[in-house]
Design a protein around this motif. Structure first.
Motif, PDB file in Angstrom:
ATOM      1  N   ASP A  90     -44.380 -32.398  45.328  1.00  0.00           N
ATOM      2  CA  ASP A  90     -45.603 -31.759  45.807  1.00  0.00           C
ATOM      3  C   ASP A  90     -45.232 -30.686  46.815  1.00  0.00           C
ATOM      4  N   PHE A  91     -45.817 -29.495  46.635  1.00  0.00           N
ATOM      5  CA  PHE A  91     -45.498 -28.365  47.519  1.00  0.00           C
ATOM      6  C   PHE A  91     -46.796 -27.793  48.072  1.00  0.00           C
ATOM      7  N   HIS A  92     -46.896 -27.710  49.405  1.00  0.00           N
ATOM      8  CA  HIS A  92     -48.059 -27.133  50.082  1.00  0.00           C
ATOM      9  C   HIS A  92     -47.659 -25.860  50.817  1.00  0.00           C
ATOM     10  N   PRO A  93     -47.782 -24.688  50.171  1.00  0.00           N
ATOM     11  CA  PRO A  93     -47.536 -23.452  50.913  1.00  0.00           C
ATOM     12  C   PRO A  93     -48.754 -23.119  51.781  1.00  0.00           C
ATOM     13  N   VAL A  94     -48.525 -22.792  53.057  1.00  0.00           N
ATOM     14  CA  VAL A  94     -49.599 -22.435  53.985  1.00  0.00           C
ATOM     15  C   VAL A  94     -49.414 -20.975  54.370  1.00  0.00           C
ATOM     16  N   ASP A  95     -50.455 -20.168  54.180  1.00  0.00           N
ATOM     17  CA  ASP A  95     -50.336 -18.756  54.551  1.00  0.00           C
ATOM     18  C   ASP A  95     -51.710 -18.160  54.828  1.00  0.00           C
ATOM     19  N   VAL A  96     -51.759 -17.137  55.695  1.00  0.00           N
ATOM     20  CA  VAL A  96     -53.030 -16.458  55.968  1.00  0.00           C
ATOM     21  C   VAL A  96     -53.477 -15.609  54.801  1.00  0.00           C
ATOM     22  N   SER A  97     -52.514 -15.187  53.962  1.00  0.00           N
ATOM     23  CA  SER A  97     -52.834 -14.256  52.885  1.00  0.00           C
ATOM     24  C   SER A  97     -53.098 -14.978  51.570  1.00  0.00           C
ATOM     25  N   PRO A  98     -54.373 -15.054  51.127  1.00  0.00           N
ATOM     26  CA  PRO A  98     -54.692 -15.712  49.854  1.00  0.00           C
ATOM     27  C   PRO A  98     -54.020 -15.021  48.674  1.00  0.00           C
ATOM     28  N   VAL A  99     -53.819 -13.708  48.785  1.00  0.00           N
ATOM     29  CA  VAL A  99     -53.175 -12.947  47.713  1.00  0.00           C
ATOM     30  C   VAL A  99     -51.733 -13.409  47.520  1.00  0.00           C
ATOM     31  N   ALA A 100     -51.003 -13.526  48.640  1.00  0.00           N
ATOM     32  CA  ALA A 100     -49.612 -13.970  48.578  1.00  0.00           C
ATOM     33  C   ALA A 100     -49.533 -15.393  48.025  1.00  0.00           C
ATOM     34  N   LEU A 101     -50.474 -16.250  48.428  1.00  0.00           N
ATOM     35  CA  LEU A 101     -50.482 -17.637  47.964  1.00  0.00           C
ATOM     36  C   LEU A 101     -50.718 -17.720  46.460  1.00  0.00           C
ATOM     37  N   GLN A 102     -51.671 -16.927  45.978  1.00  0.00           N
ATOM     38  CA  GLN A 102     -51.988 -16.914  44.554  1.00  0.00           C
ATOM     39  C   GLN A 102     -50.761 -16.557  43.745  1.00  0.00           C
ATOM     40  N   GLU A 103     -50.046 -15.540  44.243  1.00  0.00           N
ATOM     41  CA  GLU A 103     -48.826 -15.075  43.583  1.00  0.00           C
ATOM     42  C   GLU A 103     -47.777 -16.189  43.558  1.00  0.00           C
ATOM     43  N   ALA A 104     -47.635 -16.885  44.695  1.00  0.00           N
ATOM     44  CA  ALA A 104     -46.652 -17.971  44.795  1.00  0.00           C
ATOM     45  C   ALA A 104     -46.985 -19.081  43.796  1.00  0.00           C
ATOM     46  N   VAL A 105     -48.258 -19.476  43.746  1.00  0.00           N
ATOM     47  CA  VAL A 105     -48.689 -20.553  42.848  1.00  0.00           C
ATOM     48  C   VAL A 105     -48.426 -20.175  41.392  1.00  0.00           C
ATOM     49  N   ARG A 106     -48.829 -18.946  41.058  1.00  0.00           N
ATOM     50  CA  ARG A 106     -48.713 -18.498  39.676  1.00  0.00           C
ATOM     51  C   ARG A 106     -47.251 -18.525  39.192  1.00  0.00           C
ATOM     52  N   SER A 107     -46.360 -17.928  39.985  1.00  0.00           N
ATOM     53  CA  SER A 107     -44.977 -17.821  39.518  1.00  0.00           C
ATOM     54  C   SER A 107     -44.256 -19.172  39.579  1.00  0.00           C
ATOM     55  N   LEU A 108     -44.560 -20.000  40.580  1.00  0.00           N
ATOM     56  CA  LEU A 108     -43.866 -21.292  40.687  1.00  0.00           C
ATOM     57  C   LEU A 108     -44.302 -22.251  39.594  1.00  0.00           C
ATOM     58  N   ASN A 109     -45.617 -22.314  39.312  1.00  0.00           N
ATOM     59  CA  ASN A 109     -46.121 -23.224  38.288  1.00  0.00           C
ATOM     60  C   ASN A 109     -45.514 -22.923  36.927  1.00  0.00           C
ATOM     61  N   GLY A 110     -45.302 -21.644  36.646  1.00  0.00           N
ATOM     62  CA  GLY A 110     -44.710 -21.274  35.365  1.00  0.00           C
ATOM     63  C   GLY A 110     -43.260 -21.722  35.262  1.00  0.00           C
ATOM     64  N   ASP A 111     -42.552 -21.736  36.385  1.00  0.00           N
ATOM     65  CA  ASP A 111     -41.107 -21.989  36.360  1.00  0.00           C
ATOM     66  C   ASP A 111     -40.703 -23.455  36.506  1.00  0.00           C
ATOM     67  N   PHE A 112     -41.562 -24.259  37.165  1.00  0.00           N
ATOM     68  CA  PHE A 112     -41.170 -25.649  37.451  1.00  0.00           C
ATOM     69  C   PHE A 112     -42.255 -26.628  36.996  1.00  0.00           C
ATOM     70  N   PRO A 113     -42.123 -27.173  35.768  1.00  0.00           N
ATOM     71  CA  PRO A 113     -43.164 -28.071  35.249  1.00  0.00           C
ATOM     72  C   PRO A 113     -43.352 -29.339  36.089  1.00  0.00           C
ATOM     73  N   ARG A 114     -42.325 -29.795  36.792  1.00  0.00           N
ATOM     74  CA  ARG A 114     -42.465 -31.037  37.570  1.00  0.00           C
ATOM     75  C   ARG A 114     -42.885 -30.783  39.021  1.00  0.00           C
ATOM     76  N   LEU A 115     -43.267 -29.517  39.311  1.00  0.00           N
ATOM     77  CA  LEU A 115     -43.715 -29.143  40.663  1.00  0.00           C
ATOM     78  C   LEU A 115     -45.233 -29.065  40.697  1.00  0.00           C
ATOM     79  N   HIS A 116     -45.853 -29.619  41.758  1.00  0.00           N
ATOM     80  CA  HIS A 116     -47.308 -29.578  41.897  1.00  0.00           C
ATOM     81  C   HIS A 116     -47.662 -28.811  43.157  1.00  0.00           C
ATOM     82  N   VAL A 117     -48.195 -27.590  42.982  1.00  0.00           N
ATOM     83  CA  VAL A 117     -48.456 -26.708  44.123  1.00  0.00           C
ATOM     84  C   VAL A 117     -49.910 -26.809  44.564  1.00  0.00           C
TER      85      VAL A 117
END
Ligand code: AVJ
Length: 319
Positions: free
Chosen positions: A105-132
């Motif tokens: 389980d990964f909880h990224p915390v950031d003020v920028s929703p745009v940056a977070l969206q980008e992080a979620v999108r690219s990480l979810n595609g790359d790591f099937p066993r990761l839950h963001v």
């Protein structure tokens, strides 16, 4: 109450910080204002310049020692990252953790929703066993409630973001992070180290002028969000190393006697020729200053990893 809420929604979230900072003497603007979409893009561009060594040096340390770092942090980890941004350096650690456990389980915390969206999108595609599960929050104001998280936490505060805090603020902030840790949890911190002043100077005065654009973007942002009339050509980027204060200082220096109106604040600010707006401090550390900061924050330094030139340090600490 309702009236206040409506009023708050009408003005930009940066209004209060701008009003406060530009009303002070000397004038200042907090570095978190750099990071709108354009500023975040410019920062990414800075990290690719020849002169800006911190990001690539920290990434190399994380790559070289990821197995060691993750082993030191412990088993059955839940990952939390404060100021995650695009979380590009975090992938290295995620990969290493997923070699040791089936699910993460990964909880990224950031003020920028745009940056977070980008992080979620690219990480979810790359790591099937990761839950963001992203958390959009200004972690410098209130840390998210993480105590109740199951499993052992590894909290990341990398990228030498701690260098933006005044020493007293850094102690106070780390003390709060410490209070959110349970027994067995760990904190991983990144520190940019004191080094040859020319190397430090050049990192904040790149030849291509990206850092200058990044610095001036804060004025462009005030123009965009508060309807201000800053002429970017009437300010000069200034960045220098102060050995006495162990920090890089960034300023914007007025190239004229000028008045700038900021309609959304119903204010006009005056700048004399040569007057500076202080936009950022980037503190640099020594092994001794890191040890002192952690001790004052009530944290125990467990292990340090560095590059061969010792330009950057990654530190594991516990409460
Ligand atoms: C993101 C705070 C680590 O201090 O080096 C880069 C920001 N400012 N160039 C830093 C920054 C100018 C950066 N941190």
């Amino acid at each position: 109450m309702t009236v206040f809420r409506k009023a708050e929604l009408l003005i930009s979230p940066i209004a209060a910080d701008v009003l406060e900072g530009l009303s002070e003497q000397p004038k200042r603007l907090p570095p978190k204002l750099f990071y709108d979409a354009e500023g975040s893009r410019l920062f990414e561009e800075i990290t690719r310049t020849r002169e800006y060594y911190p990001t690539r040096t920290e990434r190399a340390i994380l790559q070289d020692f990821s197995g060691d770092i993750v082993r030191a942090a412990g088993s059955n980890l839940t990952l939390v990252e404060l100021g995650a941004g695009s979380a590009s350096k975090t992938r290295v650690l995620i990969r290493a953790i997923l070699c040791r456990q089936l699910r993460l389980d990964f909880h990224p915390v950031d003020v920028s929703p745009v940056a977070l969206q980008e992080a979620v999108r690219s990480l979810n595609g790359d790591f099937p066993r990761l839950h963001v599960t992203p958390i959009a929050a200004d972690y410098s104001r209130h840390l998210p409630e993480l105590r109740s998280q199951p499993g052992r936490k590894l909290v990341l505060f990398i990228g030498s973001t701690i260098g933006n805090f005044e020493p007293g603020e850094a102690t106070e902030f780390l003390g709060r992070v410490r209070a959110s840790l349970s027994t067995g949890d760990a904190l991983l911190l990144g520190f940019d180290m004191v080094k040859d002043p020319r190397v430090l100077h050049d990192a904040y005065n790149d030849a291509a002028g990206i850092t200058q654009r990044f610095n001036k973007n804060v004025l462009a942002r005030i123009n965009r969000e508060l309807g201000a009339a800053f002429d970017l050509d009437k300010f000069r980027h200034v960045a220098f190393w102060s050995a006495r204060k162990s920090r890089i200082e960034m300023h914007l220096e007025s190239l004229a006697d000028q008045s700038v109106s900021v309609p959304d604040l119903s204010r006009t600010f005056h700048f004399t020729l040569g007057e500076r707006i202080h936009t950022e401090n980037s503190y640099k550390f020594t092994p001794e200053s890191i040890a002192g900061l952690l001790k004052q924050s009530g944290l125990k330094l467990e292990k340090t990893w560095s590059d061969p030139r010792q330009w950057f340090s990654v530190v594991l600490a516990r409460s």
